[in-house]
Design a protein around this motif. Structure first.
Motif, PDB file in Angstrom:
ATOM      1  N   ASP A  34       5.181  66.515  72.064  1.00  0.00           N
ATOM      2  CA  ASP A  34       5.407  65.583  73.009  1.00  0.00           C
ATOM      3  C   ASP A  34       5.932  64.318  72.438  1.00  0.00           C
ATOM      4  N   ALA A  35       6.030  64.211  71.074  1.00  0.00           N
ATOM      5  CA  ALA A  35       6.742  63.106  70.373  1.00  0.00           C
ATOM      6  C   ALA A  35       8.244  62.968  70.933  1.00  0.00           C
ATOM      7  N   TRP A  36       8.848  64.105  71.274  1.00  0.00           N
ATOM      8  CA  TRP A  36       9.954  64.189  71.659  1.00  0.00           C
ATOM      9  C   TRP A  36      10.504  63.948  73.093  1.00  0.00           C
ATOM     10  N   GLU A  37       9.221  64.056  74.015  1.00  0.00           N
ATOM     11  CA  GLU A  37       9.480  64.007  75.385  1.00  0.00           C
ATOM     12  C   GLU A  37      10.670  63.531  75.906  1.00  0.00           C
ATOM     13  N   HIS A  38      10.824  61.961  75.300  1.00  0.00           N
ATOM     14  CA  HIS A  38      11.853  61.406  75.919  1.00  0.00           C
ATOM     15  C   HIS A  38      13.328  61.942  75.700  1.00  0.00           C
ATOM     16  N   GLU A  39      13.263  62.249  74.266  1.00  0.00           N
ATOM     17  CA  GLU A  39      14.759  62.992  73.837  1.00  0.00           C
ATOM     18  C   GLU A  39      15.006  64.134  74.481  1.00  0.00           C
ATOM     19  N   LEU A  40      13.969  65.163  74.803  1.00  0.00           N
ATOM     20  CA  LEU A  40      14.015  66.351  75.389  1.00  0.00           C
ATOM     21  C   LEU A  40      14.818  65.901  76.908  1.00  0.00           C
ATOM     22  N   LYS A  41      14.207  65.040  77.617  1.00  0.00           N
ATOM     23  CA  LYS A  41      14.944  64.714  78.810  1.00  0.00           C
ATOM     24  C   LYS A  41      16.223  64.425  78.865  1.00  0.00           C
ATOM     25  N   VAL A  42      16.690  63.610  77.660  1.00  0.00           N
ATOM     26  CA  VAL A  42      17.951  62.841  77.660  1.00  0.00           C
ATOM     27  C   VAL A  42      18.887  63.892  77.287  1.00  0.00           C
ATOM     28  N   LEU A  43      18.571  64.600  76.353  1.00  0.00           N
ATOM     29  CA  LEU A  43      19.348  65.858  75.984  1.00  0.00           C
ATOM     30  C   LEU A  43      19.614  67.008  77.077  1.00  0.00           C
ATOM     31  N   ALA A  44      18.522  67.199  77.784  1.00  0.00           N
ATOM     32  CA  ALA A  44      18.744  68.198  78.988  1.00  0.00           C
ATOM     33  C   ALA A  44      19.707  67.528  79.998  1.00  0.00           C
ATOM     34  N   ASP A  45      19.521  66.007  80.407  1.00  0.00           N
ATOM     35  CA  ASP A  45      20.259  65.541  81.333  1.00  0.00           C
ATOM     36  C   ASP A  45      21.739  65.521  80.831  1.00  0.00           C
ATOM     37  N   HIS A  46      21.835  65.563  79.470  1.00  0.00           N
ATOM     38  CA  HIS A  46      23.545  65.501  78.967  1.00  0.00           C
ATOM     39  C   HIS A  46      23.978  66.714  78.541  1.00  0.00           C
ATOM     40  N   GLY A  47      23.347  67.941  79.413  1.00  0.00           N
ATOM     41  CA  GLY A  47      23.897  69.254  79.248  1.00  0.00           C
ATOM     42  C   GLY A  47      23.479  70.107  78.073  1.00  0.00           C
ATOM     43  N   TYR A  48      22.483  69.818  77.536  1.00  0.00           N
ATOM     44  CA  TYR A  48      21.930  70.470  76.344  1.00  0.00           C
ATOM     45  C   TYR A  48      20.825  71.186  76.803  1.00  0.00           C
ATOM     46  N   ARG A  49      20.294  72.362  75.981  1.00  0.00           N
ATOM     47  CA  ARG A  49      19.072  73.147  76.192  1.00  0.00           C
ATOM     48  C   ARG A  49      18.172  72.479  74.969  1.00  0.00           C
ATOM     49  N   ALA A  50      17.079  71.768  75.237  1.00  0.00           N
ATOM     50  CA  ALA A  50      16.431  70.842  74.393  1.00  0.00           C
ATOM     51  C   ALA A  50      15.101  71.705  74.078  1.00  0.00           C
ATOM     52  N   ILE A  51      14.817  72.150  72.940  1.00  0.00           N
ATOM     53  CA  ILE A  51      13.483  72.852  72.607  1.00  0.00           C
ATOM     54  C   ILE A  51      12.723  72.117  71.576  1.00  0.00           C
ATOM     55  N   ALA A  52      11.441  71.735  71.660  1.00  0.00           N
ATOM     56  CA  ALA A  52      10.424  71.218  70.671  1.00  0.00           C
ATOM     57  C   ALA A  52       9.395  71.856  70.566  1.00  0.00           C
ATOM     58  N   HIS A  53       9.009  72.240  69.433  1.00  0.00           N
ATOM     59  CA  HIS A  53       7.780  73.140  69.216  1.00  0.00           C
ATOM     60  C   HIS A  53       6.488  72.445  68.443  1.00  0.00           C
ATOM     61  N   ASP A  54       5.451  72.683  68.789  1.00  0.00           N
ATOM     62  CA  ASP A  54       4.215  72.203  67.948  1.00  0.00           C
ATOM     63  C   ASP A  54       4.104  72.968  66.682  1.00  0.00           C
ATOM     64  N   ARG A  55       4.176  72.187  65.522  1.00  0.00           N
ATOM     65  CA  ARG A  55       3.870  73.004  64.358  1.00  0.00           C
ATOM     66  C   ARG A  55       2.545  73.600  64.326  1.00  0.00           C
ATOM     67  N   ARG A  56       2.479  74.729  63.353  1.00  0.00           N
ATOM     68  CA  ARG A  56       1.204  75.383  63.301  1.00  0.00           C
ATOM     69  C   ARG A  56       0.075  74.404  62.933  1.00  0.00           C
TER      70      ARG A  56
END
Length: 273
Positions: A34-56
């Protein structure tokens, strides 16, 4: 809820947004994707597949008491990348996540990783020693462990202040952002949060940085009170072969506000090259 399962049965939750060249983002301690949610949206909006995981042990991943070491964290990331069959991959890591993506790229990324980005990252090594006099004394990390063990809820509320530079004159970080740091921290299991302190403070990434053979953008705020720049980015840039250093004047550890805007612009430019 999308998850992958590691060799030891740990379920790793991940978010997956957009289409295009993949970018995988790794979060800092004690947070989650969730710390990356803003970056995930911006990257996706710029044509990237943006993926973030929760560490174990963090977020919505399994609250396991095992595997809290950097080799396992990097192997978990490798399992995710292989399960999704990601190639031509850029990896981005903040704080502890910066160490995770550096180790992953150096040891598992051949043929897959083409670019690395770190922000406020722990490499080469945080702990003070004769070889690293600018590092942080062990007593500071002992204090973090004591705070997590005694009352992690209050500890995370207190930690959010220096994390975002809220104790600096002119800070514009909101109470809501500080509250969200607390919320994410409380999703981490106590064992994971406690054990990860040793991981992010004592792991030495020197050889991983030397081994990287792809371009790396090393970003850091020069008022980072959590991972001081002198022992981190200023040392890391001298260890990599294809590095670019970006220093953000007055920026804290947490990626918010003007720092977030400038960092994202630099990341998008770096990825587009």
């Amino acid at each position: 809820m999308p998850t992958i399962t590691t060799a030891d049965g740990t379920e790793i939750y991940y978010q997956d947004h957009g289409q295009g060249r993949p970018v995988v983002l790794s979060h800092g301690w004690p947070l989650c994707s969730d710390a990356w949610e803003h970056e995930l949206k911006v990257l996706a909006d710029h044509g990237y597949r943006a993926i973030a995981h929760d560490r174990r042990g963090h977020g919505r991943s399994t609250r396991t008491s095992a595997g809290h070491d950097m080799d396992t964290y990097a192997a978990d990331l490798a399992t995710l990348v292989e399960a999704l069959d990601l190639t031509d991959l850029a990896v981005v890591g903040h704080s502890t996540g910066g160490g995770e993506v550096v180790r992953y790229a150096a040891r598992h990324g051949a043929g897959r990783v083409t670019k690395v980005v770190t922000a406020g990252a722990v490499p080469p090594v945080m702990l003070q020693s004769p070889a690293n006099p600018e590092g942080t004394p062990i007593e500071a990390f002992d204090g973090i462990r004591a705070g997590v063990l005694a009352d992690r809820s209050q500890f995370y509320q207190d930690l959010a202040v220096p994390f975002f530079g809220a104790n600096r004159e002119g800070s514009t970080v909101s109470q809501g952002q500080r509250d969200d740091f607390w919320r994410q921290g409380m999703l981490a299991g106590l064992q994971a949060a406690y054990d990860c302190v040793k991981v992010f403070s004592e792991t030495d990434f020197t050889e991983d940085l030397k081994a990287l053979d792809v371009p790396i953008l090393i970003a850091h705020g020069d008022d980072d009170q959590i991972v001081p720049i002198a022992a981190a980015a200023y040392r890391a840039i001298d260890l990599v072969r294809l590095g670019t250093l970006r220093v953000y004047p007055g920026a804290p550890h947490g990626i918010v506000g003007a720092y977030q805007e400038a960092f994202l612009a630099d990341v998008l430019e770096f990825l587009a090259d």
